[in-house]
Motif scaffolding. Structure first.
Motif, PDB file in Angstrom:
ATOM      1  N   ARG A 152      32.580   2.082  41.443  1.00  0.00           N
ATOM      2  CA  ARG A 152      33.170   1.074  40.558  1.00  0.00           C
ATOM      3  C   ARG A 152      34.187   0.204  41.289  1.00  0.00           C
ATOM      4  NH1 ARG A 152      34.636   4.457  36.882  1.00  0.00           N
ATOM      5  NH2 ARG A 152      36.899   4.413  37.066  1.00  0.00           N
ATOM      6  N   ARG A 153      34.853   0.800  42.265  1.00  0.00           N
ATOM      7  CA  ARG A 153      35.888   0.081  43.010  1.00  0.00           C
ATOM      8  C   ARG A 153      35.381  -0.481  44.335  1.00  0.00           C
ATOM      9  NH1 ARG A 153      41.366  -0.851  41.381  1.00  0.00           N
ATOM     10  NH2 ARG A 153      41.535   0.158  39.354  1.00  0.00           N
TER      11      ARG A 153
ATOM     12  N   ASN B  55      37.707   9.422  36.949  1.00  0.00           N
ATOM     13  CA  ASN B  55      39.028   9.042  37.467  1.00  0.00           C
ATOM     14  C   ASN B  55      39.794  10.275  37.933  1.00  0.00           C
ATOM     15  OD1 ASN B  55      38.201   6.562  36.572  1.00  0.00           O
ATOM     16  ND2 ASN B  55      40.114   6.043  35.590  1.00  0.00           N
TER      17      ASN B  55
ATOM     18  N   GLU C 121      44.799   1.548  36.564  1.00  0.00           N
ATOM     19  CA  GLU C 121      43.973   2.656  36.062  1.00  0.00           C
ATOM     20  C   GLU C 121      44.664   3.996  36.261  1.00  0.00           C
ATOM     21  OE1 GLU C 121      39.452   2.920  36.050  1.00  0.00           O
ATOM     22  OE2 GLU C 121      39.818   1.579  37.735  1.00  0.00           O
TER      23      GLU C 121
ATOM     24  N   THR D  90      45.017  -3.628  37.263  1.00  0.00           N
ATOM     25  CA  THR D  90      44.366  -2.801  36.246  1.00  0.00           C
ATOM     26  C   THR D  90      45.211  -1.586  35.882  1.00  0.00           C
ATOM     27  OG1 THR D  90      43.148  -1.500  37.890  1.00  0.00           O
ATOM     28  CG2 THR D  90      42.089  -3.515  37.078  1.00  0.00           C
TER      29      THR D  90
ATOM     30  N   ALA E  88      31.494   8.025  41.197  1.00  0.00           N
ATOM     31  CA  ALA E  88      31.508   7.016  40.132  1.00  0.00           C
ATOM     32  C   ALA E  88      32.686   6.062  40.303  1.00  0.00           C
ATOM     33  CB  ALA E  88      31.577   7.705  38.768  1.00  0.00           C
ATOM     34  N   PHE E  89      33.877   6.618  40.553  1.00  0.00           N
ATOM     35  CA  PHE E  89      35.062   5.771  40.732  1.00  0.00           C
ATOM     36  C   PHE E  89      34.944   4.935  41.998  1.00  0.00           C
ATOM     37  CE2 PHE E  89      39.335   4.936  42.356  1.00  0.00           C
ATOM     38  CZ  PHE E  89      39.942   4.377  41.237  1.00  0.00           C
TER      39      PHE E  89
END
Length: 280
Positions: free
Chosen positions: A152-153, A190, A103, A101, A148-149
């Motif tokens: 998500r991961r 992020n 990111e 990805t 949040a990150f």
């Protein structure tokens, strides 16, 4: 009057589809202009919010041209200036996740053990959950991620995260999680938070930073303090206020706004000319 009206009715009956397409083309042209204006305003607002949140309570920022590094001890020089309440050394840069990805993550390193430095960035007590404070500060691979990150991961405290940095690929251990407050609200979550010395070792060089965030005393004149700082700082370092950065950004966005508006108007004019030609 009857003849012109009959001609218009015949045109509508015989060319109804063509007329509908013409109206749609004009409507889309107008909508494009309006959409460009809305997008420009939203982008400018987002950038200004990022600047405000990253600066926190800082009224002035010290940096070198091109994001170059300079000694961390410069903060002591700045704090000795009359009117300066606090100078926070900061390492800020970007990193990328090592998987497919790729990111983009924003790295922010400062002295997490200094309560007044933490409060500069509007991080409330309890906003940062650490697995073990001593381990976090003593282990140079310690990082804190936003919840949040991490969600998500699928990451949790104690898990590893490999990042591509300016010094190559490095593996870090998640030893802290950030609540969505202060700087943790930025960049869609992020954000990677490190202690200053770990950030220097991983993303800069020991004893070197690329920014100072300066808090000015409440009763002090910000511009006067900035002038005094410029007088004592080494050549190559600049002093700017976040408000000035916002003004500079606003000018850049105005130029972009003019370009996009021009493109939208060209589309609208093209739609008008095509419609006029068909109607003629």
């Amino acid at each position: 009057m009857a003849l012109p009206l009959r001609m218009q009715r015949r045109f509508v009956r015989g060319h109804g589809v063509r007329l509908a397409l013409t109206v749609i083309a004009l409507a889309l042209g107008v909508a494009l202009v309006a959409a460009m204006d809305i997008v420009n305003r939203a982008v400018l607002f987002a950038f200004v919010e990022v600047i405000d949140t990253m600066a926190g309570r800082a009224a002035l920022q010290v940096a070198a041209g091109g994001g170059a590094l300079f000694p961390e001890e410069t903060a002591e020089l700045v704090e000795a200036v009359a009117g300066v309440e606090l100078a926070v050394p900061v390492v800020t840069t970007t990193a990328f996740t090592s998987d497919e990805t790729g990111e983009v993550l924003t790295v922010h390193g400062f002295e997490l053990t200094r309560d007044e430095a933490v409060r500069v960035y509007e991080a409330d007590d309890g906003a940062l959950e650490l697995e073990d404070e001593l381990v976090f500060l003593n282990q140079p691979d310690s990082i804190a991620l936003t919840r949040a990150f991490a969600a998500r991961r699928g990451l949790d405290l104690g898990d590893a995260l490999t990042l591509d940095t300016v010094h190559g690929r490095r593996t870090f251990t998640v030893r802290g999680l950030l609540e969505p407050k202060g700087i943790a609200r930025l960049y869609g979550g992020n954000l990677v938070l490190l202690d200053l010395y770990a950030a220097e070792a991983a993303f800069a060089a020991p004893g070197l930073v690329n920014r100072l965030d300066v808090v000015v005393e409440r009763e002090a004149d910000v511009e006067a303090v900035a002038e005094r700082m410029r007088a004592v700082l080494p050549p190559g370092l600049t002093v700017a206020a976040p408000q000035q950065r916002k003004a500079d950004l606003h000018r850049v966005m105005q130029s972009l706004h003019a370009v996009l508006q021009g493109m939208a108007l060209v589309g609208l004019i093209a739609a008008f000319l095509i419609s006029f030609n068909r109607l003629t």
